[in-house]
Design an enzyme around this catalytic site. Structure first.
Site, PDB file in Angstrom:
ATOM      1  CG  HIS A  20      -1.917  -1.044   1.305  1.00 12.44           C
ATOM      2  ND1 HIS A  20      -2.072  -1.844   2.413  1.00 12.44           N
ATOM      3  CD2 HIS A  20      -2.847  -1.468   0.413  1.00 12.44           C
ATOM      4  CE1 HIS A  20      -3.050  -2.710   2.201  1.00 12.44           C
ATOM      5  NE2 HIS A  20      -3.532  -2.507   0.988  1.00 12.44           N
ATOM      6  CE  LYS A  78     -11.784 -10.616   3.191  1.00  8.35           C
ATOM      7  NZ  LYS A  78     -10.509 -11.227   2.977  1.00  8.35           N
ATOM      8  NE  ARG A  95      -2.271  -8.372  -3.965  1.00  9.12           N
ATOM      9  CZ  ARG A  95      -3.285  -8.472  -3.136  1.00  9.12           C
ATOM     10  NH1 ARG A  95      -3.214  -7.970  -1.944  1.00  9.12           N
ATOM     11  NH2 ARG A  95      -4.381  -9.109  -3.475  1.00  9.12           N
ATOM     12  CB  SER A 126      -4.483  -6.501   4.533  1.00 12.42           C
ATOM     13  OG  SER A 126      -4.064  -5.214   4.149  1.00 12.42           O
TER      14      SER A 126
END
Length: 174
Positions: A22, A50, A105, A143
Protein backbone atom coordinates in the site's frame (compact mmCIF):
# COMPACT_ATOMS: atom_id res chain seq x y z
CA UNK A 1 6.10 14.02 -13.73
CA UNK A 2 2.95 15.81 -14.90
CA UNK A 3 0.81 17.41 -12.24
CA UNK A 4 -2.31 19.50 -12.63
CA UNK A 5 -2.75 22.10 -9.90
CA UNK A 6 -6.22 20.80 -9.13
CA UNK A 7 -5.55 17.10 -9.58
CA UNK A 8 -6.10 14.93 -6.54
CA UNK A 9 -6.73 11.22 -6.27
CA UNK A 10 -8.32 8.84 -3.80
CA UNK A 11 -6.75 5.53 -2.82
CA UNK A 12 -9.31 3.51 -0.87
CA UNK A 13 -9.12 0.27 1.02
CA UNK A 14 -9.72 -1.35 4.35
CA UNK A 15 -5.98 -1.24 5.13
CA UNK A 16 -6.29 -3.97 7.77
CA UNK A 17 -3.37 -3.39 8.13
CA UNK A 18 -1.67 -0.99 5.75
CA UNK A 19 1.23 -2.86 4.12
CA UNK A 20 4.46 -1.98 2.34
CA UNK A 21 2.57 -2.68 -0.90
CA UNK A 22 0.00 0.00 0.00
CA UNK A 23 2.80 2.41 0.93
CA UNK A 24 4.48 1.70 -2.43
CA UNK A 25 1.28 2.64 -4.29
CA UNK A 26 0.74 5.75 -2.12
CA UNK A 27 4.29 7.01 -2.70
CA UNK A 28 4.10 6.43 -6.44
CA UNK A 29 0.69 8.11 -6.67
CA UNK A 30 2.01 11.08 -4.67
CA UNK A 31 4.62 11.59 -7.40
CA UNK A 32 1.85 11.95 -9.98
CA UNK A 33 -0.99 13.67 -8.12
CA UNK A 34 -0.84 16.82 -6.00
CA UNK A 35 -2.79 15.17 -3.22
CA UNK A 36 -3.50 11.52 -2.50
CA UNK A 37 -6.43 10.97 -0.15
CA UNK A 38 -6.00 7.61 1.56
CA UNK A 39 -9.60 6.60 2.29
CA UNK A 40 -9.91 3.98 5.01
CA UNK A 41 -13.16 2.07 4.48
CA UNK A 42 -15.47 1.50 7.40
CA UNK A 43 -16.21 -2.03 8.49
CA UNK A 44 -19.59 -0.92 9.81
CA UNK A 45 -23.03 -2.45 9.24
CA UNK A 46 -23.42 -1.09 5.67
CA UNK A 47 -20.00 -2.36 4.67
CA UNK A 48 -19.62 -5.43 2.50
CA UNK A 49 -16.10 -6.06 3.79
CA UNK A 50 -15.08 -8.91 6.05
CA UNK A 51 -14.64 -8.47 9.77
CA UNK A 52 -11.45 -6.55 10.40
CA UNK A 53 -8.73 -7.28 12.96
CA UNK A 54 -8.22 -3.58 13.71
CA UNK A 55 -11.15 -1.26 14.42
CA UNK A 56 -12.03 1.58 12.05
CA UNK A 57 -10.33 4.08 14.37
CA UNK A 58 -7.21 1.92 14.74
CA UNK A 59 -6.89 1.48 10.97
CA UNK A 60 -7.14 5.24 10.35
CA UNK A 61 -4.62 5.96 13.11
CA UNK A 62 -2.22 3.26 11.92
CA UNK A 63 -2.44 4.47 8.31
CA UNK A 64 -1.59 8.01 9.45
CA UNK A 65 1.35 6.80 11.56
CA UNK A 66 2.66 4.50 8.82
CA UNK A 67 2.49 7.31 6.25
CA UNK A 68 4.33 9.69 8.60
CA UNK A 69 6.99 7.00 9.06
CA UNK A 70 7.43 6.16 5.40
CA UNK A 71 6.34 9.14 3.30
CA UNK A 72 8.29 11.92 5.04
CA UNK A 73 9.83 13.00 1.70
CA UNK A 74 6.48 14.42 0.53
CA UNK A 75 4.99 17.75 1.65
CA UNK A 76 2.64 17.33 4.63
CA UNK A 77 -0.42 18.18 2.52
CA UNK A 78 0.44 15.70 -0.27
CA UNK A 79 -1.05 12.66 1.48
CA UNK A 80 -4.14 12.81 3.67
CA UNK A 81 -5.85 9.97 5.52
CA UNK A 82 -9.60 9.95 6.15
CA UNK A 83 -12.21 7.39 7.13
CA UNK A 84 -15.10 6.82 4.75
CA UNK A 85 -18.22 4.74 4.41
CA UNK A 86 -20.74 4.35 1.67
CA UNK A 87 -19.99 4.53 -2.04
CA UNK A 88 -16.44 5.42 -2.97
CA UNK A 89 -17.60 7.61 -5.87
CA UNK A 90 -19.64 9.72 -3.42
CA UNK A 91 -16.55 10.17 -1.23
CA UNK A 92 -14.50 11.08 -4.32
CA UNK A 93 -17.13 13.63 -5.41
CA UNK A 94 -17.17 15.17 -1.92
CA UNK A 95 -13.44 15.86 -2.31
CA UNK A 96 -13.90 17.21 -5.86
CA UNK A 97 -11.42 14.57 -6.99
CA UNK A 98 -11.62 12.93 -10.38
CA UNK A 99 -9.31 9.95 -9.96
CA UNK A 100 -9.44 6.68 -8.03
CA UNK A 101 -6.09 4.97 -7.53
CA UNK A 102 -5.96 1.18 -7.32
CA UNK A 103 -3.01 -1.15 -6.89
CA UNK A 104 -2.47 -4.31 -8.87
CA UNK A 105 -0.29 -7.04 -7.38
CA UNK A 106 -0.81 -9.83 -9.88
CA UNK A 107 -2.89 -10.78 -12.88
CA UNK A 108 -5.42 -12.29 -10.46
CA UNK A 109 -6.22 -8.77 -9.14
CA UNK A 110 -6.99 -7.46 -12.61
CA UNK A 111 -10.44 -9.01 -13.08
CA UNK A 112 -11.78 -7.80 -9.71
CA UNK A 113 -10.23 -4.35 -10.06
CA UNK A 114 -11.62 -3.98 -13.58
CA UNK A 115 -15.12 -4.82 -12.28
CA UNK A 116 -14.76 -2.12 -9.63
CA UNK A 117 -13.47 0.41 -12.16
CA UNK A 118 -16.36 -0.26 -14.54
CA UNK A 119 -18.90 -0.04 -11.71
CA UNK A 120 -17.44 3.23 -10.43
CA UNK A 121 -17.40 4.66 -13.98
CA UNK A 122 -21.05 3.65 -14.45
CA UNK A 123 -21.97 5.36 -11.16
CA UNK A 124 -19.83 8.44 -11.84
CA UNK A 125 -18.73 8.84 -15.48
CA UNK A 126 -16.42 11.77 -14.67
CA UNK A 127 -14.25 9.68 -12.33
CA UNK A 128 -11.32 7.76 -13.82
CA UNK A 129 -9.55 4.81 -12.26
CA UNK A 130 -5.76 4.66 -12.52
CA UNK A 131 -3.88 1.45 -11.77
CA UNK A 132 -0.42 1.26 -10.27
CA UNK A 133 1.31 -2.09 -10.54
CA UNK A 134 2.90 -2.82 -7.18
CA UNK A 135 6.67 -3.07 -7.22
CA UNK A 136 8.03 -6.60 -7.40
CA UNK A 137 9.20 -6.94 -3.76
CA UNK A 138 5.66 -6.13 -2.62
CA UNK A 139 3.74 -8.07 -5.25
CA UNK A 140 2.84 -10.97 -2.95
CA UNK A 141 1.87 -8.94 0.13
CA UNK A 142 -1.77 -8.59 1.11
CA UNK A 143 -3.33 -7.50 4.37
CA UNK A 144 -4.84 -10.96 4.83
CA UNK A 145 -1.43 -12.63 4.43
CA UNK A 146 0.07 -10.18 6.95
CA UNK A 147 -2.71 -10.89 9.44
CA UNK A 148 -2.33 -14.64 9.00
CA UNK A 149 1.44 -14.54 9.48
CA UNK A 150 1.18 -12.21 12.52
CA UNK A 151 -1.60 -14.18 14.19
CA UNK A 152 0.47 -17.34 13.84
CA UNK A 153 3.59 -15.81 15.37
CA UNK A 154 5.51 -15.12 12.15
CA UNK A 155 7.75 -12.18 11.33
CA UNK A 156 5.91 -9.46 9.38
CA UNK A 157 8.69 -6.86 9.58
CA UNK A 158 9.49 -7.08 5.86
CA UNK A 159 5.83 -6.72 4.87
CA UNK A 160 4.64 -3.70 6.85
CA UNK A 161 5.95 -0.41 8.27
CA UNK A 162 7.48 -0.66 11.78
CA UNK A 163 4.45 0.93 13.48
CA UNK A 164 2.31 -1.96 12.26
CA UNK A 165 4.73 -4.55 13.64
CA UNK A 166 4.60 -2.78 17.02
CA UNK A 167 0.83 -2.53 17.01
CA UNK A 168 0.36 -6.21 16.21
CA UNK A 169 2.73 -7.11 19.05
CA UNK A 170 0.83 -4.86 21.45
CA UNK A 171 -2.59 -6.07 20.41
CA UNK A 172 -1.66 -9.75 20.44
CA UNK A 173 -0.27 -9.47 24.00
CA UNK A 174 -3.49 -7.91 25.28
Amino acid sequence: MIKNDLMSAVYAGTFDPITNGHIDVIQRAAKVFNCVHVAVASSGPKSTTKNTFFSDEERVSLARKAILETCYMFPSDAIKVSPFSGLLVDFVAGLSAKVIVRGLRAVSDYEYETQLAHTNRMLSPDVETVFFVTSEPNSFISSSIVRNVALNGGDISKMVPPVIVSEFARKLKA
